[in-house]
Enzyme design. Structure first.
Site, PDB file in Angstrom:
ATOM      1  N   VAL A   1       1.114  -0.933   0.142  1.00 48.91           N
ATOM      2  CA  VAL A   1      -0.261  -0.215  -0.327  1.00 48.91           C
ATOM      3  C   VAL A   1       0.582   1.582  -0.173  1.00 48.91           C
ATOM      4  CG1 VAL A   1      -1.985   1.261   1.333  1.00 48.91           C
ATOM      5  CG2 VAL A   1      -2.057  -1.036   1.331  1.00 48.91           C
TER       6      VAL A   1
ATOM      7  N   GLY B   1       2.143   1.972  -3.959  1.00 48.95           N
ATOM      8  CA  GLY B   1       1.056   2.117  -4.684  1.00 48.95           C
ATOM      9  C   GLY B   1       0.402   3.208  -4.238  1.00 48.95           C
ATOM     10  N   GLU B   2       0.632   3.607  -2.857  1.00 46.31           N
ATOM     11  CA  GLU B   2       0.192   5.600  -2.680  1.00 46.31           C
ATOM     12  C   GLU B   2       1.213   6.073  -3.135  1.00 46.31           C
ATOM     13  OE1 GLU B   2      -2.505   7.796   0.791  1.00 46.31           O
ATOM     14  OE2 GLU B   2      -1.625   5.718   1.659  1.00 46.31           O
ATOM     15  N   SER B   3       2.551   6.138  -3.090  1.00 42.18           N
ATOM     16  CA  SER B   3       3.681   6.837  -3.402  1.00 42.18           C
ATOM     17  C   SER B   3       3.574   7.565  -4.402  1.00 42.18           C
ATOM     18  CB  SER B   3       4.883   5.708  -2.983  1.00 42.18           C
ATOM     19  OG  SER B   3       4.638   5.721  -1.653  1.00 42.18           O
TER      20      SER B   3
ATOM     21  N   SER C   1       0.356   9.087  -5.430  1.00 46.48           N
ATOM     22  CA  SER C   1      -0.439  10.829  -4.789  1.00 46.48           C
ATOM     23  C   SER C   1       1.124  11.484  -5.909  1.00 46.48           C
ATOM     24  CB  SER C   1       0.366  10.274  -3.446  1.00 46.48           C
ATOM     25  OG  SER C   1      -1.009  10.082  -2.158  1.00 46.48           O
TER      26      SER C   1
END
Length: 127
Positions: A35, A38-40, A43
């Site tokens: 996660v 993926g979030e890095s 974003s």
């Protein structure tokens, strides 16, 4: 986390992360590490799309884990599902070194005007 960006455009953002140092107690890559990757990626891609004077902030992230990586690196490929003026949605597919899908992540970001201190360019308070 050891994330390395290898490609960075609005249309496609790619990064990789080592399994070593990011494992859970039984030896698999920790689900939260997927996660974070993926979030890095999502974003950063959303902020690139947002453009100068605007920022993207995450409002939703979810992940479906389908395989466990145990060694080497995992690679995340982030592609846009929706690029709007105030909202972005990205899908990030994370694969192991054999190209097998381990996790699918979706992130939604809200795009808004950057606070005054962020517009100064340094990320800190304006002088």
């Amino acid at each position: 986390m050891g994330i390395e960006f290898t490609e960075f455009t609005v249309e496609r953002t790619v990064g990789r992360m080592p399994v070593a140092g990011n494992r859970q107690t039984v030896g698999f890559l920790h689900g939260g590490a997927y996660v974070v990757l993926g979030e890095s990626l999502g974003s950063m891609a959303a902020n690139l799309h947002a453009g100068p004077g605007r920022i993207a902030v995450g409002v939703d992230v979810n992940a479906t884990h389908t395989r466990s990586a145990t060694a080497g690196y995992v690679t995340g490929v982030c592609t846009p599902v929706h690029l709007g003026r105030t909202l972005t949605v990205h899908e990030i597919v994370v694969t192991d070194e054999a190209g097998r899908r381990c996790c699918t992540i979706r992130i939604t970001n809200l795009i808004k005007d950057a606070p005054d201190h962020a517009r100064a360019g340094s990320g800190g308070p304006a002088s």
